[in-house]
Design an enzyme around this catalytic site. Structure first.
Site, short mmCIF file in Angstrom:
data_model
loop_
_atom_site.label_atom_id
_atom_site.label_comp_id
_atom_site.label_asym_id
_atom_site.label_seq_id
_atom_site.Cartn_x
_atom_site.Cartn_y
_atom_site.Cartn_z
N SER A 28 3.82 -7.04 0.48
CA SER A 28 2.49 -6.67 0.96
C SER A 28 2.20 -7.31 2.30
CB SER A 28 1.40 -7.16 0.00
OG SER A 28 1.47 -6.47 -1.20
N HIS A 59 0.80 -0.20 1.80
CA HIS A 59 2.21 -0.04 1.47
C HIS A 59 2.68 1.30 2.02
CE1 HIS A 59 2.80 -3.34 -1.50
NE2 HIS A 59 1.49 -3.24 -1.56
N HIS A 81 4.75 -1.19 -7.79
CA HIS A 81 4.50 -2.32 -8.69
C HIS A 81 4.30 -1.82 -10.12
CE1 HIS A 81 3.40 -3.92 -4.73
NE2 HIS A 81 3.71 -5.11 -5.21
N TYR A 83 2.03 -2.67 -12.13
CA TYR A 83 0.61 -2.43 -12.44
C TYR A 83 0.15 -1.03 -12.06
CZ TYR A 83 -0.13 -3.65 -7.49
OH TYR A 83 -0.07 -3.70 -6.13
N GLU A 84 0.96 -0.33 -11.26
CA GLU A 84 0.57 1.04 -10.90
C GLU A 84 0.77 1.99 -12.08
OE1 GLU A 84 1.65 2.29 -6.76
OE2 GLU A 84 2.61 0.33 -6.74
N ALA A 111 4.18 -11.20 -1.11
CA ALA A 111 2.99 -12.03 -0.91
C ALA A 111 2.69 -12.66 -2.26
CB ALA A 111 1.83 -11.15 -0.47
N MET A 209 3.12 -10.40 -8.27
CA MET A 209 3.15 -9.21 -9.13
C MET A 209 4.40 -8.35 -8.89
SD MET A 209 -0.81 -8.07 -8.53
CE MET A 209 -2.13 -9.31 -8.42
N SER A 210 5.44 -8.93 -8.27
CA SER A 210 6.65 -8.12 -7.99
C SER A 210 7.89 -8.99 -8.20
CB SER A 210 6.58 -7.62 -6.54
OG SER A 210 6.56 -8.69 -5.63
N ASN A 233 -2.46 -16.90 -0.04
CA ASN A 233 -3.72 -17.48 -0.52
C ASN A 233 -3.38 -18.46 -1.63
OD1 ASN A 233 -3.19 -14.58 -1.73
ND2 ASN A 233 -4.04 -15.89 -3.34
N HIS A 245 -7.99 -9.16 -1.77
CA HIS A 245 -6.76 -8.60 -1.20
C HIS A 245 -6.78 -8.62 0.33
CE1 HIS A 245 -3.06 -6.31 -1.00
NE2 HIS A 245 -3.64 -5.43 -0.22
#
Ligand code: 6GU
Length: 270
Positions: A28, A59, A81, A83-84, A111, A209-210, A233, A245
């Site tokens: 990201s 993306h 990802h 979560y998609e 990220a 998340m990846s 962050n 985000h």
């Protein structure tokens, strides 16, 4: 070979016979990197039959084939990802494809939120290992015997040799490289402070998340892997700030020059 993988491979091979040595997945906010290399050809994900296409803004979705120095590379500019809503087998399909296109080495970037108290937004963390128990293994289901074994070893997911390459590259670029363990959770929500404390007790230094699922699929097929997180962050409870985000994008933008220098040096010496 799995049908979908075969179809996608054939679909790409209709468009290019480029043979990459190194595969690079851009996280990201880090996608710009691919625009700056010596591009030979690009293939949009939408042109590949059966290929999972990302829904997240920021993306881009394409493979970039080209050269970093003398090194032939394939770059994923944008990834999907878990979560998609895609099944894990789809999430790691692009990684497997790059392996089947010929890439023996894989550099994963992402990220991530910082858990380690010594990390600051904008730091780069080299992955020394990961914890992937927060997501289903991408290797669940019938084993793809032509890719790798049923019970693959994961004792050195992030190659010690490539870890040395990354350390040396950072040193040459005068970048203060952090190191640590990446924890993958599903997202899309960020973690609660209690979940972040749990990750810390587990031994995690950053959370995202990846990446870990991609690393597992790549390791299954014998690829040699390196990984870098951009700490965009601090995770919830580590900082008092609410998570957004926008901060991920802003931090990634701020460090993109150093990211480009570092990744280029790594690929040239990998
Ligand atoms: Cl704090 N958590 C997760 N899961 N992913 C992130 C993140 C945090 N910051 C950037 N990506």
């Amino acid at each position: 070979m799995e049908k979908k993988l075969q179809t996608c491979l054939a679909s790409i091979r209709e468009k290019t016979d480029f043979k990459p040595e190194v595969a690079l997945i851009l996280g990201s906010g880090l996608g710009d990197y691919a625009d700056g290399i010596q591009i030979e050809t690009t293939v949009d994900y939408t042109e590949i039959e059966g290929f999972p296409v990302s829904t997240v803004t920021g993306h881009k979705g394409r493979f970039v084939f080209g050269y970093v120095g003398d090194v032939p590379v394939v770059i994923m500019q944008g990834r999907v990802h878990y979560y998609e809503g895609y099944p894990m087998s789809d999430v790691v399909l692009p990684t497997r494809l790059m392996g089947l296109l010929g890439a023996k080495k894989l550099l994963l970037t992402n990220a991530a939120g910082g858990i380690n108290e010594n990390f600051r937004p904008g730091d780069f963390m080299m992955l020394t290992d990961h914890i992937a128990t927060g997501v289903p293994s991408p290797l669940i289901g019938p084993n793809l015997d032509d890719l790798g074994p049923r019970f693959p070893d994961m004792s050195e997911v992030y190659s010690h040799r490539i870890q040395d390459v990354i350390r040396n590259a950072a040193s040459e670029c005068e970048i203060d490289l952090k190191e640590g363990v990446y924890v993958q959770l599903t997202g899309p929500n960020y973690e609660t402070p209690a979940e972040v404390r749990m990750c810390k007790i587990w031994g995690g230094d950053a959370v995202g998340m990846s990446t870990a699922c991609e690393a597992m699929a790549a390791r299954h097929m014998g690829m040699e892997i390196g990984g870098i997180s951009c700490i965009t962050n601090l995770a919830a409870g580590i900082s008092k700030e609410k998570l957004d985000h926008k901060e991920v994008q802003e931090t990634a933008d701020r460090v993109s020059k150093d990211f480009k220098r570092l990744v280029t040096k790594i690929i040239e010496t990998i």
